[in-house]
Design a protein around this motif. Structure first.
Motif, mmCIF file in Angstrom:
data_model
loop_
_atom_site.group_PDB
_atom_site.id
_atom_site.type_symbol
_atom_site.label_atom_id
_atom_site.label_comp_id
_atom_site.label_asym_id
_atom_site.label_seq_id
_atom_site.Cartn_x
_atom_site.Cartn_y
_atom_site.Cartn_z
ATOM 1 N N ILE A 1 54.422 36.294 41.813
ATOM 2 C CA ILE A 1 53.317 36.023 42.723
ATOM 3 C C ILE A 1 52.610 37.314 43.107
ATOM 4 C CG2 ILE A 1 52.785 35.172 45.031
ATOM 5 C CD1 ILE A 1 54.785 33.025 44.554
ATOM 6 N N PRO A 2 53.288 38.425 43.417
ATOM 7 C CA PRO A 2 52.539 39.626 43.795
ATOM 8 C C PRO A 2 51.644 40.098 42.661
ATOM 9 C CG PRO A 2 54.837 39.920 44.368
ATOM 10 C CD PRO A 2 54.709 38.591 43.675
ATOM 11 N N THR A 3 52.098 39.961 41.452
ATOM 12 C CA THR A 3 51.271 40.407 40.334
ATOM 13 C C THR A 3 50.039 39.515 40.259
ATOM 14 O OG1 THR A 3 53.269 40.962 39.176
ATOM 15 C CG2 THR A 3 51.314 40.904 37.881
ATOM 16 N N ARG A 4 50.308 38.310 40.461
ATOM 17 C CA ARG A 4 49.178 37.390 40.435
ATOM 18 C C ARG A 4 48.218 37.703 41.567
ATOM 19 N NH1 ARG A 4 51.722 31.526 39.310
ATOM 20 N NH2 ARG A 4 51.937 31.782 37.097
ATOM 21 N N LEU A 5 48.747 37.999 42.715
ATOM 22 C CA LEU A 5 47.888 38.326 43.866
ATOM 23 C C LEU A 5 47.131 39.598 43.583
ATOM 24 C CD1 LEU A 5 50.052 37.492 47.004
ATOM 25 C CD2 LEU A 5 47.919 36.438 46.329
ATOM 26 N N LEU A 6 47.811 40.600 43.040
ATOM 27 C CA LEU A 6 47.147 41.860 42.699
ATOM 28 C C LEU A 6 46.050 41.586 41.655
ATOM 29 C CD1 LEU A 6 49.991 44.499 42.500
ATOM 30 C CD2 LEU A 6 48.086 44.456 44.088
ATOM 31 N N TYR A 7 46.374 40.765 40.716
ATOM 32 C CA TYR A 7 45.408 40.453 39.678
ATOM 33 C C TYR A 7 44.220 39.733 40.304
ATOM 34 C CZ TYR A 7 43.309 38.360 35.556
ATOM 35 O OH TYR A 7 42.417 37.967 34.583
ATOM 36 N N ALA A 8 44.474 38.802 41.211
ATOM 37 C CA ALA A 8 43.415 38.042 41.863
ATOM 38 C C ALA A 8 42.569 38.953 42.718
ATOM 39 C CB ALA A 8 43.996 36.912 42.710
ATOM 40 N N VAL A 9 43.228 39.907 43.444
ATOM 41 C CA VAL A 9 42.480 40.844 44.291
ATOM 42 C C VAL A 9 41.623 41.728 43.395
ATOM 43 C CG1 VAL A 9 42.731 42.841 45.822
ATOM 44 C CG2 VAL A 9 44.096 40.796 46.212
ATOM 45 N N ALA A 10 42.237 42.231 42.306
ATOM 46 C CA ALA A 10 41.472 43.090 41.395
ATOM 47 C C ALA A 10 40.303 42.304 40.807
ATOM 48 C CB ALA A 10 42.370 43.631 40.304
ATOM 49 N N ARG A 11 40.604 41.113 40.477
ATOM 50 C CA ARG A 11 39.542 40.272 39.897
ATOM 51 C C ARG A 11 38.479 40.025 40.944
ATOM 52 N NH1 ARG A 11 37.280 38.613 35.458
ATOM 53 N NH2 ARG A 11 36.801 36.440 35.379
ATOM 54 N N SER A 12 38.854 39.800 42.198
ATOM 55 C CA SER A 12 37.905 39.582 43.271
ATOM 56 C C SER A 12 37.066 40.819 43.482
ATOM 57 C CB SER A 12 38.606 39.266 44.589
ATOM 58 O OG SER A 12 39.213 38.032 44.561
ATOM 59 N N ARG A 13 37.730 41.986 43.435
ATOM 60 C CA ARG A 13 36.971 43.239 43.593
ATOM 61 C C ARG A 13 35.983 43.388 42.448
ATOM 62 N NH1 ARG A 13 41.518 47.487 45.588
ATOM 63 N NH2 ARG A 13 41.628 46.687 47.704
ATOM 64 N N GLU A 14 36.462 43.096 41.256
ATOM 65 C CA GLU A 14 35.557 43.199 40.109
ATOM 66 C C GLU A 14 34.387 42.250 40.292
ATOM 67 O OE1 GLU A 14 36.916 42.517 36.081
ATOM 68 O OE2 GLU A 14 38.505 43.979 36.431
ATOM 69 N N ASP A 15 34.713 41.043 40.697
ATOM 70 C CA ASP A 15 33.646 40.057 40.922
ATOM 71 C C ASP A 15 32.723 40.530 42.042
ATOM 72 O OD1 ASP A 15 34.597 38.443 38.928
ATOM 73 O OD2 ASP A 15 35.599 37.018 40.269
ATOM 74 N N GLY A 16 33.318 41.147 43.095
ATOM 75 C CA GLY A 16 32.527 41.663 44.209
ATOM 76 C C GLY A 16 31.605 42.770 43.751
ATOM 77 N N VAL A 17 32.161 43.688 42.921
ATOM 78 C CA VAL A 17 31.339 44.789 42.404
ATOM 79 C C VAL A 17 30.243 44.213 41.534
ATOM 80 C CG1 VAL A 17 31.366 46.772 40.845
ATOM 81 C CG2 VAL A 17 33.135 46.509 42.579
ATOM 82 N N MET A 18 30.607 43.243 40.715
ATOM 83 C CA MET A 18 29.608 42.631 39.837
ATOM 84 C C MET A 18 28.541 41.950 40.678
ATOM 85 S SD MET A 18 30.067 43.152 36.717
ATOM 86 C CE MET A 18 29.643 41.972 35.545
ATOM 87 N N LEU A 19 28.983 41.239 41.721
ATOM 88 C CA LEU A 19 28.021 40.563 42.603
ATOM 89 C C LEU A 19 27.167 41.580 43.347
ATOM 90 C CD1 LEU A 19 30.140 37.617 44.055
ATOM 91 C CD2 LEU A 19 28.218 37.461 42.475
ATOM 92 N N ALA A 20 27.815 42.733 43.777
ATOM 93 C CA ALA A 20 27.060 43.778 44.461
ATOM 94 C C ALA A 20 26.013 44.354 43.525
ATOM 95 C CB ALA A 20 27.983 44.858 44.972
#
Length: 162
Positions: free
Chosen positions: A3-22
């Motif tokens: 689960i932590p890896t998944r959470l880290l992956y989700a957070v990283a993915r969210s950041r990537e998506d956030g940067v992409m959205l920014a």
């Protein structure tokens, strides 16, 4: 996977998506600013176009007024021309009538001159006849006087000698 890896992956993915959205948001803001600038330019051009249209309409209205004025002047000139043409035609008719009248007078004058010439010729003939008659009468008178004188002389001679 835990689960932590998944959470880290989700957070990283969210950041990537956030940067992409920014980045997309920045691009959209830039596009929005560009569109706003183009819109402002277009509005200015539309305003200029409206001003030009208004000026063109004013010019068109002025031209229409000018055309109406020229049409009125043309109509007036045509009426004046028609009046002058009628006066000219009347004057021409009057002139033709006077010319015919003058021709009649001229013809009468010619006839009068011919009659005068004939009368003068008759007068000359009458004067010539009268002069000849006078000459003849004088000759007769002289002859009669001579005969009378000769007869008186004869009577004297016969009365004196006889």
């Amino acid at each position: 996977k835990d689960i932590p890896t998944r959470l880290l992956y989700a957070v990283a993915r969210s950041r990537e998506d956030g940067v992409m959205l920014a980045i997309q948001l920045t691009d959209e803001k830039e596009r929005s600013r560009n569109l706003a600038a183009e819109l402002a330019i277009s509005r200015k051009e539309v305003a200029k176009g409206e001003e030009a249209r208004a000026a063109a309409m004013e010019l068109l209205e002025a031209k229409e007024r000018s055309i109406l004025s020229l049409q009125a002047a043309s109509t007036s000139l045509q009426r004046n021309f028609d009046k002058l043409q009628a006066q000219f035609d009347d004057s021409r008719k009057e002139l033709n009538a006077k010319a015919e009248q003058c021709e009649g007078f001229r013809s009468e004058l010619d006839k009068s001159r011919q009659a005068e010439e004939a009368a003068r010729a008759e007068m000359a003939e009458a004067e010539a006849r009268a002069a000849q008659r006078e000459k003849d009468l004088r000759a007769e008178l002289v002859g009669a006087l001579e005969r009378e004188s000769a007869s008186a002389a004869e009577d004297k001679r016969m009365a004196g000698g006889g």
